[in-house]
Design an enzyme around this catalytic site. Structure first.
Site, PDB file in Angstrom:
ATOM      1  N   ARG A   1       0.823  -1.213   0.000  1.00 26.93           N
ATOM      2  CA  ARG A   1       0.000   0.000   0.000  1.00 26.93           C
ATOM      3  C   ARG A   1       0.860   1.267   0.000  1.00 26.93           C
ATOM      4  O   ARG A   1       0.514   2.269   0.611  1.00 26.93           O
ATOM      5  CB  ARG A   1      -0.948   0.032   1.211  1.00 26.93           C
TER       6      ARG A   1
ATOM      7  N   SER B   1     -10.744  -0.096   3.484  1.00 24.86           N
ATOM      8  CA  SER B   1     -10.008  -0.406   4.719  1.00 24.86           C
ATOM      9  C   SER B   1      -9.333   0.872   5.211  1.00 24.86           C
ATOM     10  O   SER B   1      -8.468   1.419   4.526  1.00 24.86           O
ATOM     11  CB  SER B   1      -8.963  -1.492   4.456  1.00 24.86           C
TER      12      SER B   1
ATOM     13  N   GLU C   1      -4.916   4.474   6.160  1.00 28.07           N
ATOM     14  CA  GLU C   1      -4.592   4.279   4.752  1.00 28.07           C
ATOM     15  C   GLU C   1      -5.003   5.456   3.882  1.00 28.07           C
ATOM     16  O   GLU C   1      -4.294   5.811   2.949  1.00 28.07           O
ATOM     17  CB  GLU C   1      -5.264   2.984   4.236  1.00 28.07           C
TER      18      GLU C   1
END
Length: 342
Positions: free
Chosen positions: A160, A238, A333
């Site tokens: 990520r 998420s 995130e």
């Protein structure tokens, strides 16, 4: 005329007004609008808005909305090279690859956002990451003003993350992939949960269309496929990444805490940590319109009428609760615009 709200450009549906919004429908227009935006001290590029949390005070600068479209491909005996404009919706592109018999992206079905945003996060799901098939990007570099193709190897793609997320400022214009062509036996299933839901052994070959269908079903069951009628999907996906810790620290956690190798370190399950710290699905801070999804612990959702401050309050509560219980710091995130999470 009222200033456009960032809430209308993000899947969390929160965020105040933007001082100026420029919408690019072609790649050349994207270059021109971006150059214009760079005349301001503050500028922001928005694709699908699916990984963005913007403060209620909004953004006092220029927002460039990426809506450029176009897909080109060159096939050969070994596969197909595909070049895609940054504004193409990600899942529509994935659907087209499956329909065309191209393989490599089917497990990434249902992820919201645009193609141009995908390399920034190095999106991944069900055992596949974008870095598996990404070859290069066409990039407009803020530091130099130059438009050039950048090989994937120069993007430091990781879990990520990429240089596009940390330090390399600019705008992705086009993304190039190297995909396979569907073999008779299908594509290998690389993720245990997906294999189990398909009723096959890990590594078994399954038709790409079947993989896509099952991934969409699994994501939908977790509220991870956008649905205008379901507030459980009004999220940034998420909200926290899975923590990476040292092997020694991992040994201090309960034996049943899920963990996976991550190079020399250990990757933990953020969802497990949140649940076992006592923050369960459906939880909301009293009086708040932001809450944990009823379908997936990692999704912070807007139940309708939530503010960015309420989403941030919930995020901080989750972070503090997990830190106090397990000593693990959860990292958000989404890209955060404004002073929300400290």
């Amino acid at each position: 005329m009222a200033a456009p709200l960032l809430a209308d450009l993000t899947t969390l549906r929160v965020g105040g007004p933007a001082a100026r919004v420029l919408t690019a429908t072609t790649t050349d227009e994207l270059v021109a609008h971006t150059a214009d935006a760079w005349q301001d001290d503050e500028w922001l590029v928005v694709g699908g808005g699916s990984n963005l949390l913007v403060a209620d005070t909004g953004f006092d600068g220029t927002v460039v909305v990426v809506r450029s479209t176009g897909v080109e491909h060159d096939a050969d005996a070994d596969g197909v090279t595909v070049r895609v404009a940054a504004g193409e919706p990600w899942d529509a592109f994935v659907a087209a690859t499956v329909d065309n018999g191209w393989t490599g992206l089917e497990a990434l079905s249902g992820i919201p956002g645009t193609v141009g945003a995908a390399p920034v996060q190095n999106i991944g799901a069900y055992g596949v990451e974008l870095s598996d098939v990404l070859t290069r990007i066409e990039f407009l570099d803020h530091a130099t003003g130059e438009r050039a193709w950048v090989p994937a190897a120069e993007l430091a793609l990781g879990y990520r993350t990429s240089t596009l997320k940390h330090g390399r400022r600019g705008v992705v214009l086009t993304v190039e992939f190297r995909l396979g062509t569907a073999p008779d036996g299908g594509v290998p299933v690389r993720y245990p949960q997906l294999a189990g839901s398909l009723g096959v052994e890990l590594g078994s070959l399954v038709a790409p269309a079947t993989v896509r269908s099952e991934v969409l079903r699994l994501r939908g069951s977790k509220g991870m496929v956008l649905d205008a009628d379901d507030p459980d999907t009004w999220s940034a996906g998420s909200f926290f990444t899975n923590p990476i810790v040292s092997p020694d620290f991992a040994e201090t956690l309960p034996a049943d805490a899920p963990r996976w190798p991550a190079g020399d370190d250990v990757k933990l399950s953020a969802a497990w940590l949140i649940e076992h710290a006592g923050v369960h699905r459906g939880y909301a801070v009293p009086g708040s319109r932001a809450g944990i999804s009823t379908k997936h612990t990692l999704a912070l959702t807007n139940r309708g009428g939530a503010t960015a401050a309420q989403v941030a309050e919930l995020a901080r509560f989750v972070q503090v609760t997990v830190l106090n219980r397990f000593g693990v710091s959860l990292v958000p995130e989404p890209v955060v615009v404004g002073d929300l999470l400290g």
